[in-house]
Design a protein around this motif. Structure first.
Motif, PDB file in Angstrom:
ATOM      1  N   TRP A 133       0.820  -1.215   0.000  1.00 58.92           N
ATOM      2  CA  TRP A 133       0.000   0.000   0.000  1.00 58.92           C
ATOM      3  C   TRP A 133       0.852   1.263   0.000  1.00 58.92           C
ATOM      4  N   GLU A 192      -1.014   3.085  -2.974  1.00 65.38           N
ATOM      5  CA  GLU A 192      -2.010   4.070  -2.568  1.00 65.38           C
ATOM      6  C   GLU A 192      -1.422   5.478  -2.579  1.00 65.38           C
ATOM      7  N   ARG A 200      -1.282   2.932   7.753  1.00 70.40           N
ATOM      8  CA  ARG A 200      -2.062   3.956   7.067  1.00 70.40           C
ATOM      9  C   ARG A 200      -2.451   5.042   8.063  1.00 70.40           C
TER      10      ARG A 200
END
Length: 272
Positions: free
Chosen positions: A81, A85, A268
Motif C-alpha cells: 500500500w 495508494e 495507514r
C-alpha cells in the motif's frame, strides 16, 4: 558499531513522534482526489508549508531518507500500500518557522517530512551504517561541462513540477532533464536504476540545468502485463557512463559507509 550505539540510533529514529510534534502546526492527509500519476506533485513552500497531491508514501520516504523510490538494498521491503495508494497531504508550518531557502534547506525539509511520517504514519525506522560497494559521482579529469541554472539556492525549495527545483522530469529511459538540480539531486535520481548506490563526491555546489538523452538502466523495471520478461525496450540506449561523460562527470566504483534503513512499523494514517 557497539550494541549501545545501535540502540541509541534506533531510539532516535523509532520513538513515537513526540520529538517531532512541532514540525508542522497542522497536518491534513486524505486519500488522493485523483489516482492519476500525472497529477502527482510534491512541493515545500519557502515558509515551510508542504503541499503534496497524489503522492505515495514511498515518495515521502525516498526524499526524507535519501533512498531510491525503486527497490534498494538501503531500504527494507515495504507494504504494497505504501507504493500503490496515493494521498493528498498538506502540512502547515509553525508560526515561528523561518524561511527554508538556502543551502541548508534540504536537511531541514527532510527532518520535517520524517516528523510527518512518524506523526501520522507511525513510522518506526531502524538504521545501521554498513560498508558497501557504491558508485561515486565525480568530476572527470577534463572538468565539468554543466550549465548553471538561472535559479539560485535562495530561490529554490523542493518542487516536482517540471519547472520546479531539485527535481528531474521523468521520461523514456529516464533522461537527465532538470531545470535546477544540484549534484545530490542527480546522484539520488540515477541511483533508482543503477546496480549500486550512488553518492555525490563532485564537490560541485550550486544548481544546474541539465538535458540529456535516456540511458540503459542497470536494473530493468518489470515489464507491463502480457509483455515477455526478456523484452527490453531500452535496447540501443547509451549507458549512464556515456551520458554522464558528456556532462564531464563519471561514476567510479569504491567502498563507502552508508545508512541502511529497516522499517519496523508503518501504518495507514488515521482519518482527519
Amino acid at each position: 558499531m557497539s550494541f549501545f550505539c545501535k540502540a541509541v540510533v534506533y531510539l532516535l529514529l523509532a520513538l513515537p513522534a513526540v520529538a517531532h510534534s512541532q514540525v508542522f502546526a497542522k497536518i491534513t492527509i486524505r486519500p488522493a482526489s485523483s489516482a492519476d500519476p500525472r497529477n502527482m506533485r510534491m512541493q515545500v513552500l519557502p515558509n515551510g508549508d508542504l503541499i503534496a497531491n497524489a503522492v505515495p508514501v514511498i515518495m515521502l520516504l525516498s526524499y526524507a531518507y535519501d533512498v531510491p523510490v525503486d527497490p534498494s538494498p538501503r531500504l527494507s521491503p515495504l507494504p504494497d500500500w505504501t507504493i500503490r495508494e496515493r494521498y493528498d497531504i498538506e502540512g502547515k508550518g509553525t508560526a515561528n518557522t523561518s524561511s527554508l531557502q538556502g543551502s541548508d534547506s534540504r536537511s531541514r525539509i527532510q527532518q520535517k517530512i520524517r516528523g510527518l511520517l512518524a506523526d501520522r504514519f507511525r513510522l518506526a525506522m531502524r538504521v545501521e551504517n554498513k560498508t558497501m560497494s557504491v558508485y561515486a559521482l565525480t568530476v572527470a579529469s577534463s572538468g565539468p561541462k554543466l550549465q548553471k541554472s538561472a535559479l539560485t539556492d535562495k530561490e529554490c525549495t523542493f518542487d516536482t513540477d517540471p519547472q520546479g527545483c531539485h527535481n528531474v522530469v521523468p521520461g523514456f529511459g529516464h533522461p537527465l532533464n532538470a531545470n535546477a538540480i544540484d549534484m545530490d539531486d542527480l546522484a539520488h535520481y540515477i541511483a533508482n536504476w543503477t546496480d549500486l548506490p550512488v553518492v555525490n563526491r563532485t564537490s560541485l555546489s550550486g544548481l544546474f540545468t541539465v538535458n540529456t538523452e535516456g540511458w540503459f538502466p542497470m536494473r530493468l523495471p518489470l515489464p507491463p502485463p502480457n509483455v515477455p520478461l526478456d523484452a527490453n525496450h531500452f535496447a540501443g540506449l547509451p549507458t549512464i557512463f556515456a551520458v554522464l561523460s558528456k556532462l564531464g562527470l563519471e561514476l567510479n566504483r569504491q567502498q563507502d559507509i552508508l545508512p541502511v534503513y529497516t522499517v519496523e512499523h508503518i501504518e495507514r494514517p488515521a482519518a482527519n
